[in-house]
Design an enzyme around this catalytic site. Sequence first.
Site, PDB file in Angstrom:
ATOM      1  N   GLY A  70       0.851  -1.193   0.000  1.00 40.44           N
ATOM      2  CA  GLY A  70       0.000   0.000   0.000  1.00 40.44           C
ATOM      3  C   GLY A  70       0.877   1.231   0.000  1.00 40.44           C
ATOM      4  N   CYS A 100       5.485  -6.091   1.352  1.00 34.82           N
ATOM      5  CA  CYS A 100       5.786  -4.661   1.259  1.00 34.82           C
ATOM      6  C   CYS A 100       5.242  -3.906   2.485  1.00 34.82           C
ATOM      7  CB  CYS A 100       5.264  -4.109  -0.059  1.00 34.82           C
ATOM      8  SG  CYS A 100       6.015  -2.537  -0.474  1.00 34.82           S
ATOM      9  N   TYR A 101       4.174  -3.107   2.320  1.00 35.55           N
ATOM     10  CA  TYR A 101       3.631  -2.410   3.494  1.00 35.55           C
ATOM     11  C   TYR A 101       3.188  -3.417   4.561  1.00 35.55           C
ATOM     12  CZ  TYR A 101       0.666   0.558   6.400  1.00 35.55           C
ATOM     13  OH  TYR A 101       0.114   1.206   7.462  1.00 35.55           O
ATOM     14  N   HIS A 135       7.821  -7.848  -3.953  1.00 35.50           N
ATOM     15  CA  HIS A 135       6.509  -8.252  -4.480  1.00 35.50           C
ATOM     16  C   HIS A 135       6.620  -9.579  -5.231  1.00 35.50           C
ATOM     17  CE1 HIS A 135       4.286  -4.551  -3.607  1.00 35.50           C
ATOM     18  NE2 HIS A 135       5.441  -3.940  -3.803  1.00 35.50           N
ATOM     19  N   GLU A 192       4.236 -11.246  -6.300  1.00 32.59           N
ATOM     20  CA  GLU A 192       3.103 -11.372  -7.233  1.00 32.59           C
ATOM     21  C   GLU A 192       3.394 -10.809  -8.614  1.00 32.59           C
ATOM     22  OE1 GLU A 192       3.413  -9.392  -4.707  1.00 32.59           O
ATOM     23  OE2 GLU A 192       2.374  -7.479  -4.906  1.00 32.59           O
ATOM     24  N   ASP A 242     -18.937 -10.657 -20.547  1.00 28.92           N
ATOM     25  CA  ASP A 242     -19.514 -10.901 -19.217  1.00 28.92           C
ATOM     26  C   ASP A 242     -21.002 -11.226 -19.283  1.00 28.92           C
ATOM     27  OD1 ASP A 242     -16.994 -10.198 -18.463  1.00 28.92           O
ATOM     28  OD2 ASP A 242     -17.540  -8.195 -17.749  1.00 28.92           O
ATOM     29  N   LYS A 294     -11.826 -11.351 -15.124  1.00 34.57           N
ATOM     30  CA  LYS A 294     -12.084 -11.435 -16.569  1.00 34.57           C
ATOM     31  C   LYS A 294     -11.497 -12.707 -17.208  1.00 34.57           C
ATOM     32  CE  LYS A 294     -13.617  -8.286 -19.560  1.00 34.57           C
ATOM     33  NZ  LYS A 294     -14.944  -7.692 -19.354  1.00 34.57           N
TER      34      LYS A 294
END
Length: 512
Positions: free
Chosen positions: A60, A87-88, A174, A176, A229, A368
């Site tokens: 964040g 991280c944060y 990170h 990710e 969608d 998605k």
Amino acid sequence: MGRLDTILVLDFGGQYCHLIARRVRENRVYSEIVPCDISPDDVERMRLKFNVKGLILSGGPSSVYEEDAPKIDPRILDLEIPILGLCYGHQLIAHILGGKVTRGTRQEYGITYVTIVKPVGVLKGLGPREKVWMSHGDTVQSLPGSLEVLAYSEACPVAAYRDVERSIYGLQWHPEVTHTEHGAEMLRNFIFEVCGCRPNWSPSSNIEDEIKKIKGKGKAVIALSGGIDSSTAAILAAKVLGKNLIPVFVDHGFMREGEGDFVKETFKRVGVNVLVVDAKESFMKKLRGVVDPEEKRKIIGREFIKVFEEIAEKVGAEYLIQGTIYPDRIESGFRRHSEKIKSHHNVAGLPTRIKFKAIIEPLKDLYKDEVREVARKLGLPEEIVHRQPFPGPGLAVRVVGEVTPEKVEIVRKADKIVAEEIERSGLKGKLWQYFAVLTGVKSTGVKGDSRAYGDVIAVRIVESREAMTASFAKVPYEVLERISTRITNEIPEVTRVVYDITHKPPATIEWE
Ligand code: XMP
């Protein structure tokens, strides 16, 4: 099926929050995003629905010393659920447990190398030196006795740590993002080794459950846009409800060429009848004299709801099915955008005055890419699975200024040429969107041997991943030349074609 093994991602506002959840799900383990200040009681309540096996605290933009910095309830650390702070999140846990965090004197952004001193837990199986992605100002300098250092970098004495007694880990980097070379392994270690999850989720898990609850109870409607969608939600619902599902395609007159027929035919092939409603006149009437783009968007949004409600009442629908997907729900829930750029008319989440007995959103937990996976499994044709996005207000926001039937016709013809040439060039798979805009500017030209004073069409072709940012595509000149030649030859009103070379930001993808 019992409760799904689940990892909760506590949202501290970081840009990678959704990415963390997606990465977890790529391992076939379910993941949900929750507010960072979730209480231990709420986690317990979630355990009634999910088998919560781990918590990830996201990054964040804050610093732990800021007065209004987001915090966690410290009792979360005592729940005996494994925790990974990123991280944060890494800084915050260290701070709460008595470590020392300093405000960035030596900040790190981008690719960094860390030295792993203890390859255990989340770092199991990793080499002594790892390439990772860092993006931080504050740094954990020292740890209390209950935590031990697992890795350090040049600027960061505590780049990774673990609690010596409990399953709590922190990583300053990170895992990710793909720039962290072994990030996927790090997350897998947490999910499977530390939390002991079983890979028992898939995007198709449980998505029919809610629809089944209304089976045989009455009619349901869905507003079909032809996009991925609403199309997937409609096919899913039709599978369960059969003739009791009425998919409605409202033709507001700002559709691409052949859109209504395309939707009707495509669904017919999979055995679903679509009700096409021609509302062209009423939309055009409402837009007469309106120039302001936000005003145009609002009028179209309101009129769309009105037309759709009339149909729902006429057919006696008691239930509403919507194609809302997970990011729509999270972004409009606790995670609101701070700044509104434009009023998106989103048929996925239609506000309506009608009192439906229930609103069913079968895709509300999916991203998605996951919807695409489901769509493919359901046998939706590739033309729908890989359609370029199209704005709800359609070509009306691609005619700059006042909309008239003549102007819509010009932009529709130009749009078709752009689409045909891009599809012919084989570039389609690399592009996010490709379309034409009627700029509202007039320009002098020469057609035949005489002076012509006509319209300027802009061609907009962009690459993007999620539409939050986009780059104009560096399409070969030959393709642009074919587009320009065809537009000026085939549309008499157009004297000039320009290529839009602006990224987003600062421009948006659509012109209005
Ligand atoms: P902008 O123009 O804001 O567009 O950069 C981002 C993406 O959203 C699409 N778009 C819309 N989609 N309803 C939608 O469902 C809308 O009102 C709308 N307006 C823009 C746009 O085509 C791009 O992909």
